[in-house]
Design an enzyme around this catalytic site. Structure first.
Site, PDB file in Angstrom:
ATOM      1  N   GLY A 127      -3.302  14.825 -16.244  1.00 51.14           N
ATOM      2  CA  GLY A 127      -2.251  14.644 -15.166  1.00 51.14           C
ATOM      3  C   GLY A 127      -3.002  15.339 -13.703  1.00 51.14           C
ATOM      4  CE  LYS A 132       1.988  17.932 -20.781  1.00 51.49           C
ATOM      5  NZ  LYS A 132       3.437  16.916 -20.502  1.00 51.49           N
ATOM      6  N   GLY A 212      -0.252   3.745 -11.775  1.00 48.14           N
ATOM      7  CA  GLY A 212      -0.604   5.098 -12.765  1.00 48.14           C
ATOM      8  C   GLY A 212      -0.520   4.941 -14.106  1.00 48.14           C
ATOM      9  CG  ASP A 214       1.395   8.989 -15.067  1.00 48.22           C
ATOM     10  OD1 ASP A 214       0.946   7.824 -14.324  1.00 48.22           O
ATOM     11  OD2 ASP A 214       1.915   9.807 -14.403  1.00 48.22           O
TER      12      ASP A 214
END
EC number: 2.7.1.33
Length: 361
Positions: A127, A132, A212, A214
């Site tokens: 990010g 993570k 994006g 994510d």
């Protein structure tokens, strides 16, 4: 100094809690419960509704490390960990009481260990602020780590600790050369998620190359966790994103808004006199000082913004469900709470779903 702690709760060896008095003389415990009549306290502490515990030494990473004392010295930290400690720890068995050094350097969350782990998945979500890394046993989340988004130094340890067979990485920033070199050294193929990667949903975004990853992973997870439902995904991180996927698995797109810290910072940077305020503190409905006015304006404003998106979508999708993910917490009225599911690992679960989907193609 003589100190007397009165009516403190202590946890006994049998698991029961007992209320006792504790006498302390010159920084040492003199007596528990049976206080000598000759003891005169210079200071009395009320221990009511408080738990008195001994001073613990943090030894969670050092029990099995006693076996490795003097194994290697005069080395740089990561060289020592990656080339000396992690390889030998990987050979330890449960009966060796092995406790990975990983938790000393890369802290995040630990879940139940995988049952007879084999062919595990490595999931990496990079990010704007942190990276993570997660280990999945099929659809079950085993362990999650958090570290720098510019270097993935724990990869060698993960490869030695887990039987990893495949992986996927998604990033909202340009991958550093360091990370690319680290990925190249992995002993298995890793998918770098892009708009060209096959996904188990229909992407209606008009410029998929700018989306994006994510955001895409989050709606994939929402569709997988709540199949056959219209779902709004709210990701409250550096930015707040609102993404909608319908009951047929069609992703319609969404909106991007400034995140909480960005809003606090902007009020300070783009004005002459407004201070930079922390999110911690009183959040009234109406601020009665500049500090509370800013804090309430940002936090209440974000809550009203989120509630507005939800109620607007409910007009066309009355059975709407909502996933809330990211690092910030918010309060909603009772009518909305029943349809909101909080899942801080939603993006990781979506990436794992995409990886499994591609593995079957």
């Amino acid at each position: 100094m003589n100190i007397l702690i009165k009516n403190a709760n202590v946890l006994l060896a049998d698991g029961k809690v007992k209320i006792v008095d504790i006498a302390i003389k010159d920084s040492k415990i003199l007596a528990i419960e049976n206080i000598p009549e000759t003891f005169k306290a210079e200071k009395v502490i009320d221990g009511t509704d408080k738990l008195a515990t001994a001073g613990f030494i943090n030894a969670h990473t050092h029990v099995s490390m006693t076996l490795l004392r003097s194994y290697a010295d005069d080395m740089k930290l990561m060289d020592w960990v990656e080339n000396k400690i992690w390889p030998i720890e990987a050979k330890m068995k449960k009966e060796d009481n092995s406790s990975s050094m990983l938790h000393l350097f890369f802290f995040y969350f630990t879940f139940a260990p995988a049952k007879e782990p084999k062919d595990l998945n490595l999931i990496i979500d990079i990010g704007n602020s942190v990276a993570k890394l997660a280990i999945f046993d099929k659809g079950e989340l085993v362990e999650v780590f958090r570290g720098s988004n510019h270097s993935l130094d724990c990869l060698p340890m993960l490869c030695s600790r887990y039987p990893l067979k495949r992986g996927i990485i998604a990033s909202v920033i340009t991958l550093s050369n360091t990370i690319r070199h680290q990925l190249e050294r992995l002993p298995f193929n890793i998918i770098e998620l892009s708009h060209e990667t096959p996904v188990p949903v229909t992407n209606l975004y008009k410029t998929p190359q700018t989306l994006g990853m994510d955001r895409l992973a989050a709606v994939v997870a929402a569709n997988w966790l709540k199949p056959g439902h219209d779902v709004l995904v709210i990701d409250a991180g550096t930015c707040v994103t609102y993404d909608f996927i319908d009951a047929d698995g069609a992703y319609h797109g969404g909106n991007i808004s400034p995140g909480m810290r960005m809003r606090f910072k902007a009020l300070n940077i783009f004005t002459d006199k407004l201070p930079k305020v922390s999110a911690k503190g009183e959040v009234p409905m109406y601020g009665q000082s500049t500090e509370t006015a800013i804090r309430a304006g940002v936090i209440r404003g974000m809550e009203f913004e989120m509630s507005g998106y939800i109620t607007h979508l409910q007009k066309n999708y009355p059975e709407l469900l909502v996933f809330l993910t990211g690092g910030d917490d918010f309060s909603f009225d009772t009518n909305l709470k029943s349809i909101i599911f909080a899942d801080r690992f939603l993006v990781l679960k979506g990436l794992n779903r995409i990886l499994s989907y591609n593995d079957k193609l």
